[in-house]
Design a protein around this motif. Structure first.
Motif, mmCIF file in Angstrom:
data_model
loop_
_atom_site.group_PDB
_atom_site.id
_atom_site.type_symbol
_atom_site.label_atom_id
_atom_site.label_comp_id
_atom_site.label_asym_id
_atom_site.label_seq_id
_atom_site.Cartn_x
_atom_site.Cartn_y
_atom_site.Cartn_z
ATOM 1 N N SER A 37 0.885 -1.238 0.078
ATOM 2 C CA SER A 37 0.030 0.109 -0.041
ATOM 3 C C SER A 37 0.640 1.276 0.167
ATOM 4 C CB SER A 37 -0.846 0.081 1.274
ATOM 5 O OG SER A 37 -1.601 -1.294 1.260
ATOM 6 N N HIS A 94 -3.710 10.059 -1.590
ATOM 7 C CA HIS A 94 -4.336 8.826 -2.116
ATOM 8 C C HIS A 94 -3.456 7.913 -1.878
ATOM 9 C CE1 HIS A 94 -6.743 6.501 -5.175
ATOM 10 N NE2 HIS A 94 -5.549 6.091 -5.309
ATOM 11 N N GLU A 101 -2.236 3.867 -3.069
ATOM 12 C CA GLU A 101 -2.486 2.971 -4.025
ATOM 13 C C GLU A 101 -2.082 1.548 -3.550
ATOM 14 O OE1 GLU A 101 -3.289 1.831 -7.799
ATOM 15 O OE2 GLU A 101 -3.370 3.904 -7.224
ATOM 16 N N PHE A 102 -3.012 0.515 -3.879
ATOM 17 C CA PHE A 102 -2.802 -0.862 -3.429
ATOM 18 C C PHE A 102 -2.334 -1.461 -4.469
ATOM 19 C CE2 PHE A 102 -4.173 -5.223 -2.603
ATOM 20 C CZ PHE A 102 -3.570 -5.380 -1.519
ATOM 21 N N GLU A 103 -1.000 -2.013 -4.382
ATOM 22 C CA GLU A 103 -0.294 -2.415 -5.732
ATOM 23 C C GLU A 103 0.162 -3.929 -5.560
ATOM 24 O OE1 GLU A 103 2.859 0.174 -5.891
ATOM 25 O OE2 GLU A 103 1.785 1.623 -7.131
ATOM 26 N N GLN A 114 -8.907 -5.913 4.621
ATOM 27 C CA GLN A 114 -9.640 -4.982 4.260
ATOM 28 C C GLN A 114 -8.415 -3.697 4.771
ATOM 29 O OE1 GLN A 114 -13.662 -4.344 4.951
ATOM 30 N NE2 GLN A 114 -13.538 -2.177 4.752
ATOM 31 N N TRP A 159 -8.030 0.342 5.463
ATOM 32 C CA TRP A 159 -8.784 1.713 5.596
ATOM 33 C C TRP A 159 -7.748 2.863 5.717
ATOM 34 C CZ3 TRP A 159 -9.995 -2.734 8.435
ATOM 35 C CH2 TRP A 159 -11.631 -3.181 8.280
ATOM 36 N N VAL A 186 -9.193 1.690 1.520
ATOM 37 C CA VAL A 186 -8.112 1.589 0.390
ATOM 38 C C VAL A 186 -8.309 0.495 -0.601
ATOM 39 C CG1 VAL A 186 -5.648 1.719 0.095
ATOM 40 C CG2 VAL A 186 -6.536 2.751 2.148
ATOM 41 N N ALA A 187 -8.441 -0.596 0.140
ATOM 42 C CA ALA A 187 -8.630 -1.837 -0.735
ATOM 43 C C ALA A 187 -9.211 -3.018 0.205
ATOM 44 C CB ALA A 187 -7.410 -2.378 -1.101
ATOM 45 N N ARG A 188 -9.906 -3.854 -0.314
ATOM 46 C CA ARG A 188 -10.514 -5.007 0.351
ATOM 47 C C ARG A 188 -10.436 -6.410 -0.483
ATOM 48 N NH1 ARG A 188 -15.900 -2.606 0.136
ATOM 49 N NH2 ARG A 188 -15.739 -2.325 2.225
ATOM 50 N N SER A 189 -10.352 -7.417 0.249
ATOM 51 C CA SER A 189 -10.334 -8.666 -0.654
ATOM 52 C C SER A 189 -11.498 -8.961 -1.375
ATOM 53 C CB SER A 189 -9.904 -9.895 0.227
ATOM 54 O OG SER A 189 -11.161 -10.000 1.122
#
Lengths: 227, 487
Positions: free
Chosen positions: B59, B68, B70-72, B91, B93, B101-104
């Motif tokens: 992340s 921002h 970015e989940f890479e 997940q 946050w 930010v991202a979740r599975s």
């Protein structure tokens, strides 16, 4: 009947012996165990009255040794010990009866009579020979139900002959069972007593029951043959 | 009334040892299980933490778009979080915000299946058990961390562009099976082992106690089987352990003493019965015969005289028995002034002078005039007189009696009638007499056989000791009876 009293108390010796003699029993007295055994072994006694606590030899030892010799003479133990083991021990050694001191003389006499009767194989206390009835317990003779007055000696003769009914009894045997060592016996004492006895029985209506076996002695039976 | 059943040492020990052993086994098993659970969970949590850190590492704060993240993550790295059977969940946050930010993919757009923790540990993590969306029992970790900015080099200027780090919260959840399964296996194994060990403990405890307590059981059985009416001299038990040896020896000692005491009592009872019943029998027999055949007045008077003699004898027995009882229960009276022995001995000699004269006995007195002992005069007189009377009875007519009187000591010697060493063992017993003098009226002497018993009791009560010795020499056998008191 002849009784041996083995007792170390002189007072008891005297009174018991007097009572027995007056009841028709020839009674010899001895005060210690060894002498008692020696006399008992002679086998001339119908009953031995044996104290337990005796000088020189314990009464139980006397009884044990007497039985070891094979003697079947009736023995009445007379003792102050009254526990069951004491009585059992005496009876197991071969005593015929057991009497605890103190006792009534009548009881002693009854027990002597009972074991003497058993010793002679008579279960009953009366012996009937024809019309003659010999009452062992009551020390009485009856002819057809009528009492005949006999002296202790005369009764002793008829009692002994009744115990051996049908069997000849020698004069010597009668003497040894009727007279103790203190009695002054004349050579014809038994014959005189038998004669007197016959006379009394005849007077009472009794047929001749006491028969003479010449050169031997007497026999009591209902047969009329007299030698 | 309900009888209380006695408890069994073996049963009590069996229960206690079995329960104790099982308790120790249970505690051991539970401790082992707990340690394994903690270790496995810690390892599991560490694995979760490393997963959370890996997710945090991919992340990145975007320099081109401030604020921002970015989940890479590479697609192959997220395989376990894809929607499939038994997936894992994560997940991410912006920390402090609900902005995701991202979740599975396994969450299928839903929110993470647990509330955020109120507090986290010093390393920024918090772990808890959760229920996964598909119903499985799971464990989740929250990691408060930083999404660092990616440094971007401007291709034109070559300048490095960056931005500020952004705090993020990473949550990862996975099912607990990796922990629970081995724990279930361990628990089952421990339970099976515990049951087996418990049963083994019961058997071993029973066998050990049975074997170990066998000597005690044997001793108990031997004591329980004692016939009190016929006591043996001792318990025939060999090879007892050291702990019971003393008990067995004391029991044997007690049995020996009790048997000896019972034997003495039996002899006393027999002798007492004889002594008490014989005169009664004499009296009754005499009276029975005289009442049945009264004969003459002279006969009756003679019988009454004899009855009186017997009565006197009975009175003498009763008196002597009472004296014996008193001597046995007397208490030692402190005698501040020593009692001189000489007057006591002279008085006793005076009292028996008639008997001495009747038997034509000679008495030699070796007397220390100053002899004295700390015994009250009454007891001393009784001791001396009884010993003298006994010597007179047992000395043949015309014999000699020697008296030796010293300080704290009185001794008497005579030539006894037919006395043996074995007689010495019994001569102090009540009613013991030699045959020659045993019958009262036969001997003409009132001798009950209690004199030496009384002397022994009085000597013991006054702190003294009595002994009897038989000396044989060419001159014959002499009996010495000696009483000594402590100085």
């Amino acid at each position: 009947m002849r009784v041996l009293l083995v007792e170390d108390s002189r007072s008891l010796q005297a009174s018991i012996a007097e009572g027995l003699r007056r009841s028709g029993y020839a009674t010899d007295i001895v005060g210690d165990g060894r002498q008692g055994l020696r006399l008992a072994e002679t086998g001339q006694y119908d009953v031995v009255i044996l104290d337990i606590m005796l000088p020189s030899m314990d009464g139980l030892d006397v009884l044990r040794r007497l039985r070891d010799t094979g003697s079947t003479t009736a023995v009445l133990m007379l003792t102050a010990r009254d526990t069951v083991p004491d009585r059992v021990q005496g009876l197991q050694l071969g005593a015929d009866d057991y009497l605890v001191k103190p006792f009534a003389f009548d009881e002693l006499l009854a027990r002597v009579q009972a074991i003497a009767r058993r010793a002679h194989g008579a279960a009953k206390s009366v012996i009937d020979v024809g019309p003659l009835r010999v009452d062992i317990i009551g020390r009485q003779a009856h002819v057809d139900g009528r009492s005949v007055s006999l002296t202790p000696r005369e009764f002793g003769i008829v009692e002994y002959l009744a115990h051996h009914v049908g069997t000849p009894v020698s004069r010597a045997e009668l003497e040894s069972h009727l007279y103790d060592e203190y009695a002054k016996i004349t050579s014809n004492a038994v014959d005189v007593a038998v004669c007197s006895l016959r006379a009394k029985l005849k007077a009472a209506g009794c047929p001749p029951l006491i028969h003479t076996r010449r050169g031997f002695g007497y026999v009591l039976n209902t047969k009329t043959r007299t030698e | 009334m309900t009888a209380i059943r006695p408890y069994s040492i073996r049963t009590v020990l069996e229960w206690r040892l079995t329960l104790g052993s099982i308790s120790v086994l249970a505690v051991g098993g539970l401790t082992l299980y707990a340690v394994m659970r903690v270790a496995l969970t810690a390892e599991f949590d560490a694995d979760l933490l490393s997963k959370a850190r890996a997710l945090a590492a991919v992340s990145r704060a975007e320099p081109d778009e401030p604020g921002h993240v970015e989940f890479e993550a590479a697609a192959e790295a997220l395989t376990e979080f894809l929607p499939r059977t038994s997936p894992n969940y994560f997940q991410i946050w912006f920390d402090g915000h609900d902005w995701v930010v991202a979740r599975s993919g396994s969450l299928a757009g839903e929110d993470f299946p647990a509330e955020r923790p109120a507090h986290v540990d010093a390393d920024g993590s918090a772990v808890m058990d959760v229920a996964l969306p598909d119903g499985r029992a799971g464990r989740a970790i929250w990691l408060r961390t930083i999404a660092f900015p990616e440094e971007v080099s401007d291709p034109l200027t070559g300048a490095i562009r960056t931005t500020n780090p952004i705090p993020i919260l990473v949550a990862v959840a996975t099912d607990r099976e990796a922990v629970d399964r081995p724990l279930r296996i361990v628990a089952t194994a421990l339970l099976a082992l515990g049951v087996a060990m418990g049963l083994g403990t019961v058997v071993i405890v029973r066998l050990c106690l049975r074997r170990g307590l066998r000597p005690l059981a044997r001793l108990g059985s031997a004591v329980g089987a004692l016939d009190v009416s016929r006591l043996p001299a001792g318990l025939a038990i060999e090879n007892v352990p050291a702990e019971l040896e003393g008990m067995r020896d004391r029991i044997n000692e007690l049995l020996g003493r009790t048997s000896a005491a019972l034997e003495r009592e039996r002899r006393f009872s027999g002798a007492a019965a004889h002594e008490l019943r014989t005169p009664i029998a004499e009296l009754l027999s005499l009276l029975d015969v005289r009442l049945r055949w009264p004969e003459s007045e002279a006969h009756c008077i003679a019988s009454m005289r004899e009855a009186r003699t017997i009565g006197e004898w009975m009175a003498e027995i009763a008196d002597t028995l009472l004296r014996l009882a008193r001597s046995q229960h007397a208490t030692t009276v402190a005698c501040p002034d020593p009692t001189p022995l000489a007057p006591v001995v002279r008085k006793a000699l005076e009292r028996v002078s008639q008997s001495v004269a009747q038997k034509r006995l000679h008495t030699n007195v070796d007397l220390d005039p100053a002899a004295a002992c700390s015994v009250d005069p009454g007891s001393l007189g009784s001791i001396v007189e009884n010993l003298l009377s006994n010597a007179i009875i047992y000395t043949p007519a015309g014999g000699t009696i020697d008296l030796v009187v010293r300080a704290h000591e009185f001794a008497i010697r005579n030539a006894p009638v037919d006395l043996t060493e074995s007689d010495l063992l019994h001569m102090f017993e009540p009613f013991w007499r030699k045959d020659e003098v045993r019958t009262s009226i036969t001997s003409g002497t009132l001798h009950v056989g209690l004199g030496l018993s009384i002397v022994q009791s009085l000597a013991a009560q006054s702190g003294g000791e009595i002994s009897a010795v038989l000396d044989s020499s060419d001159a014959g056998t002499r009996l010495s009876v000696r009483v000594k008191w402590p100085r």
